[in-house]
Design a protein around this motif. Structure first.
Motif, PDB file in Angstrom:
ATOM      1  N   TYR A 275       5.638   6.197  -1.663  1.00  0.00           N
ATOM      2  CA  TYR A 275       6.598   6.174  -0.644  1.00  0.00           C
ATOM      3  C   TYR A 275       7.467   5.019  -0.934  1.00  0.00           C
TER       4      TYR A 275
ATOM      5  N   VAL B 110      -4.682   7.825   4.482  1.00  0.00           N
ATOM      6  CA  VAL B 110      -4.416   6.988   2.968  1.00  0.00           C
ATOM      7  C   VAL B 110      -5.375   5.796   2.806  1.00  0.00           C
TER       8      VAL B 110
ATOM      9  N   SER C 246       1.447   3.933  -3.043  1.00  0.00           N
ATOM     10  CA  SER C 246       1.041   5.430  -2.783  1.00  0.00           C
ATOM     11  C   SER C 246       2.176   6.517  -2.898  1.00  0.00           C
TER      12      SER C 246
ATOM     13  N   LYS D  16       0.994  -1.198   0.150  1.00  0.00           N
ATOM     14  CA  LYS D  16       0.162  -0.025  -0.090  1.00  0.00           C
ATOM     15  C   LYS D  16       0.736   1.375  -0.009  1.00  0.00           C
TER      16      LYS D  16
END
Length: 154
Positions: free
Chosen positions: A88, A109, A86, A82
């Motif tokens: 990162y 998020v 996103s 995840k």
């Protein structure tokens, strides 16, 4: 009483400390009362993290813990996916985002709730990257971006 995921995180933190002191995995399992499956999970997570740090330091000797990849951290696999989806890539990216005053919180998020946000904050706190008043390195890098990629002073 701790929930099952919270107990797993606590076991991982205790195992990390025991392993750093040189305790073999078998003894860690005995001390913490872990099943073989739980011990295997901890072993794989710690080896993944150590391997990521070793690879990073061998390719970039000036790298810090901020440069460690999120997808090779001790976070659960679904959370790692995840976070990388996103955008990162490193722990530094996560720390910078949490330090941003305009960011409403990691809980917002999609797919990351309060428990997963605590896992991320716990990981950042372990590496000393949790934003706060003592995060001097992040403050200097925000003011002087040219120091972000500079090797550390010796």
């Amino acid at each position: 009483m701790l929930s099952q995921p919270e107990q797993a995180v606590q076991n991982l933190e205790q195992a990390r400390g025991l392993r750093a002191s040189g305790t073999p995995y078998r003894e860690i399992g005995r001390r913490l009362g872990l099943t073989s499956g739980q011990l295997g999970h901890i072993r794989r997570a710690l080896k993944r993290e150590k391997g990521a740090r070793t690879r990073l330091r061998s390719t970039r000797p000036e790298a810090t813990d901020r440069d460690l990849p999120v997808n090779q951290s001790v976070l659960p696999s679904g959370l790692r996916r995840k976070l990388t989806a996103s955008g990162y890539r490193t722990l530094g990216d996560l720390a910078d985002r949490l330090a941003d005053p305009d960011f409403p919180g990691l809980e917002t998020v999609p797919g990351i709730g309060p428990h997963r946000a605590r896992l991320v904050k716990g990981l950042l706190d372990h590496f000393g990257l949790l934003p706060g008043p003592s995060d001097l390195q992040a403050a200097v890098e925000r003011l002087f971006p040219e120091f972000r990629d500079a090797p550390p002073a010796r």
